[in-house]
Design a protein around this motif. Structure first.
Motif, PDB file in Angstrom:
ATOM      1  N   ALA A 115       0.440  -0.925   0.060  1.00 48.08           N
ATOM      2  CA  ALA A 115       0.086  -0.010  -0.366  1.00 48.08           C
ATOM      3  C   ALA A 115       0.800   1.297  -0.174  1.00 48.08           C
ATOM      4  CB  ALA A 115      -0.660   0.247   1.231  1.00 48.08           C
ATOM      5  N   VAL A 116       1.857   1.657   0.691  1.00 46.51           N
ATOM      6  CA  VAL A 116       2.853   2.659   0.913  1.00 46.51           C
ATOM      7  C   VAL A 116       3.521   2.850  -0.328  1.00 46.51           C
ATOM      8  CG1 VAL A 116       5.217   3.367   1.752  1.00 46.51           C
ATOM      9  CG2 VAL A 116       3.453   2.415   3.462  1.00 46.51           C
ATOM     10  N   ASN A 117       3.701   1.396  -1.197  1.00 46.48           N
ATOM     11  CA  ASN A 117       4.068   1.990  -2.399  1.00 46.48           C
ATOM     12  C   ASN A 117       3.181   2.147  -3.434  1.00 46.48           C
ATOM     13  OD1 ASN A 117       6.752   0.645  -1.698  1.00 46.48           O
ATOM     14  ND2 ASN A 117       6.413  -1.354  -2.338  1.00 46.48           N
ATOM     15  N   ASP A 118       2.398   1.660  -3.345  1.00 48.19           N
ATOM     16  CA  ASP A 118       1.032   1.960  -4.292  1.00 48.19           C
ATOM     17  C   ASP A 118       0.486   3.514  -3.605  1.00 48.19           C
ATOM     18  OD1 ASP A 118       1.438  -0.510  -5.456  1.00 48.19           O
ATOM     19  OD2 ASP A 118      -0.646  -1.099  -3.817  1.00 48.19           O
ATOM     20  N   ARG A 119       0.732   4.301  -2.591  1.00 42.41           N
ATOM     21  CA  ARG A 119       0.281   5.404  -2.232  1.00 42.41           C
ATOM     22  C   ARG A 119       1.431   6.120  -2.970  1.00 42.41           C
ATOM     23  NH1 ARG A 119      -2.226   6.606   3.329  1.00 42.41           N
ATOM     24  NH2 ARG A 119      -3.571   7.987   1.954  1.00 42.41           N
ATOM     25  N   ILE A 120       3.148   5.992  -3.168  1.00 44.47           N
ATOM     26  CA  ILE A 120       3.612   7.061  -3.424  1.00 44.47           C
ATOM     27  C   ILE A 120       3.492   6.800  -5.090  1.00 44.47           C
ATOM     28  CG2 ILE A 120       6.361   6.986  -4.232  1.00 44.47           C
ATOM     29  CD1 ILE A 120       6.426   5.319  -1.028  1.00 44.47           C
ATOM     30  N   ASP A 121       3.363   5.909  -5.535  1.00 46.02           N
ATOM     31  CA  ASP A 121       2.956   5.835  -7.392  1.00 46.02           C
ATOM     32  C   ASP A 121       1.177   6.452  -8.002  1.00 46.02           C
ATOM     33  OD1 ASP A 121       5.216   4.136  -8.114  1.00 46.02           O
ATOM     34  OD2 ASP A 121       4.440   2.176  -7.854  1.00 46.02           O
ATOM     35  N   GLY A 122       0.623   6.450  -6.401  1.00 47.43           N
ATOM     36  CA  GLY A 122      -0.348   6.658  -7.011  1.00 47.43           C
ATOM     37  C   GLY A 122      -0.456   8.526  -6.146  1.00 47.43           C
ATOM     38  N   ALA A 128       0.680  13.870 -11.565  1.00 43.95           N
ATOM     39  CA  ALA A 128       0.925  14.501 -12.805  1.00 43.95           C
ATOM     40  C   ALA A 128      -0.619  14.139 -13.186  1.00 43.95           C
ATOM     41  CB  ALA A 128       1.071  12.734 -13.856  1.00 43.95           C
ATOM     42  N   VAL A 129      -1.982  14.180 -12.979  1.00 44.06           N
ATOM     43  CA  VAL A 129      -2.737  14.140 -13.652  1.00 44.06           C
ATOM     44  C   VAL A 129      -3.446  15.779 -13.154  1.00 44.06           C
ATOM     45  CG1 VAL A 129      -5.336  13.698 -13.358  1.00 44.06           C
ATOM     46  CG2 VAL A 129      -3.850  12.333 -13.527  1.00 44.06           C
ATOM     47  N   MET A 130      -3.358  16.358 -11.910  1.00 43.29           N
ATOM     48  CA  MET A 130      -3.222  17.573 -11.257  1.00 43.29           C
ATOM     49  C   MET A 130      -2.638  18.285 -12.202  1.00 43.29           C
ATOM     50  SD  MET A 130      -5.661  17.438  -9.311  1.00 43.29           S
ATOM     51  CE  MET A 130      -6.322  15.875 -10.050  1.00 43.29           C
ATOM     52  N   TYR A 136      -8.937  17.195 -19.829  1.00 38.06           N
ATOM     53  CA  TYR A 136      -8.106  16.694 -19.514  1.00 38.06           C
ATOM     54  C   TYR A 136      -8.385  15.488 -18.316  1.00 38.06           C
ATOM     55  CZ  TYR A 136      -5.759  18.027 -24.487  1.00 38.06           C
ATOM     56  OH  TYR A 136      -5.985  18.005 -25.586  1.00 38.06           O
ATOM     57  N   ARG A 137      -7.819  16.642 -17.099  1.00 34.68           N
ATOM     58  CA  ARG A 137      -8.571  15.959 -15.933  1.00 34.68           C
ATOM     59  C   ARG A 137      -9.674  15.822 -15.172  1.00 34.68           C
ATOM     60  NH1 ARG A 137      -5.698  20.400 -13.898  1.00 34.68           N
ATOM     61  NH2 ARG A 137      -6.799  22.238 -13.701  1.00 34.68           N
ATOM     62  N   GLU A 138     -10.371  16.863 -16.165  1.00 33.27           N
ATOM     63  CA  GLU A 138     -11.571  16.145 -15.517  1.00 33.27           C
ATOM     64  C   GLU A 138     -12.730  14.590 -15.936  1.00 33.27           C
ATOM     65  OE1 GLU A 138     -14.228  17.460 -13.079  1.00 33.27           O
ATOM     66  OE2 GLU A 138     -11.369  18.567 -12.963  1.00 33.27           O
ATOM     67  N   ALA A 139     -11.852  14.913 -17.421  1.00 26.35           N
ATOM     68  CA  ALA A 139     -12.475  13.474 -17.900  1.00 26.35           C
ATOM     69  C   ALA A 139     -12.011  12.233 -17.316  1.00 26.35           C
ATOM     70  CB  ALA A 139     -11.751  13.864 -20.130  1.00 26.35           C
ATOM     71  N   LEU A 140     -10.501  12.953 -16.853  1.00 21.80           N
ATOM     72  CA  LEU A 140      -9.894  11.646 -16.260  1.00 21.80           C
ATOM     73  C   LEU A 140     -10.795  10.982 -15.389  1.00 21.80           C
ATOM     74  CD1 LEU A 140      -6.147  12.494 -17.423  1.00 21.80           C
ATOM     75  CD2 LEU A 140      -7.588   9.709 -18.255  1.00 21.80           C
ATOM     76  N   GLN A 178       5.120  11.857 -18.529  1.00 16.79           N
ATOM     77  CA  GLN A 178       5.056  12.045 -17.052  1.00 16.79           C
ATOM     78  C   GLN A 178       5.982  11.814 -16.258  1.00 16.79           C
ATOM     79  OE1 GLN A 178       2.952  14.958 -14.196  1.00 16.79           O
ATOM     80  NE2 GLN A 178       2.362  15.955 -16.941  1.00 16.79           N
ATOM     81  N   PHE A 179       5.587  10.264 -16.512  1.00 19.07           N
ATOM     82  CA  PHE A 179       5.712   8.937 -15.920  1.00 19.07           C
ATOM     83  C   PHE A 179       7.499   8.482 -16.834  1.00 19.07           C
ATOM     84  CE2 PHE A 179       2.778   8.333 -13.112  1.00 19.07           C
ATOM     85  CZ  PHE A 179       3.311   8.026 -11.854  1.00 19.07           C
ATOM     86  N   ASP A 180       6.882   8.613 -17.871  1.00 18.31           N
ATOM     87  CA  ASP A 180       8.640   8.252 -18.542  1.00 18.31           C
ATOM     88  C   ASP A 180       9.749   9.238 -18.814  1.00 18.31           C
ATOM     89  OD1 ASP A 180       7.309   6.431 -19.498  1.00 18.31           O
ATOM     90  OD2 ASP A 180       6.605   6.538 -21.558  1.00 18.31           O
TER      91      ASP A 180
END
Length: 185
Positions: A115-122, A128-130, A136-140, A178-180
């Motif tokens: 969960a910690v790793n997922d939270r970091i990725d999240g 990135a979404v923000m 685009y943000r609202e659609a996602l 943004q991730f890549d």
């Protein structure tokens, strides 16, 4: 909330059971408030606008098509309340959310340490979404946070289905970039 139960609650409200509306408010107050907070960046204004959205929804409930899901209708109405506020205030549609956890559904939360790793990725994905343009943000957010269908996204944003698909696709591409393109820390 199950659609069938929701339809029964709406039927009761339309027959004069005002107290039944509280069930819908409790069910959807958090996502409506979070939308307002993203649009305003101010907790007090967000609370006021969320209340305005629920009042407006109550006043217009008779016009709601009961063959459709209630939440996309409410979300569209709330988005319009936020847009009206933005126009009155002369503000750009900025998005602010203080806690990335508001975008994580309870059922998606896992145990430690995954969960910690997922939270970091999240949190990275959230950031990135923000950073995306609001369209685009609202659609996602509508698709991946609220599980809206393409039709519901299109109706909520006042665009065609192909435009909704395009916004999702481009939004996802921008998040991937943004991730890549980011650092590997």
């Amino acid at each position: 909330m199950k659609d069938k139960r929701e339809a029964e609650i709406i039927r009761k409200i339309l027959l004069g059971d005002v107290q039944a509306y509280g069930v819908l408010v409790r069910e959807y107050q958090r996502p409506v408030y979070n939308l307002m907070l993203r649009m305003t960046g101010d907790e007090d204004i967000a609370a006021d606008l969320a209340q305005d959205a629920f009042v407006r929804a109550y006043e217009r409930l008779a016009s709601f098509n009961q063959r459709r899901r209630f939440f996309p209708w409410l979300y569209t109405l709330a988005l319009n309340v936020a847009r009206d506020w933005g126009r009155r205030e002369g503000r750009d549609r900025h998005v602010f959310v203080e806690d990335a956890a508001v975008l994580v559904r309870e059922q998606d939360r896992l145990d430690e340490p995954k969960a910690v790793n997922d939270r970091i990725d999240g949190a990275k994905a959230f950031a990135a979404v923000m950073d995306l343009d609001s369209k685009y943000r609202e659609a996602l957010i509508l698709r991946y946070r609220h599980d809206f269908s393409m039709q519901e996204i299109a109706e909520t944003l006042g665009i065609g289905i192909s435009a909704a698909k395009m916004r999702l696709s481009r939004g996802l591409d921008m998040v991937r970039q943004q991730f890549d393109g980011g650092t590997n820390d």
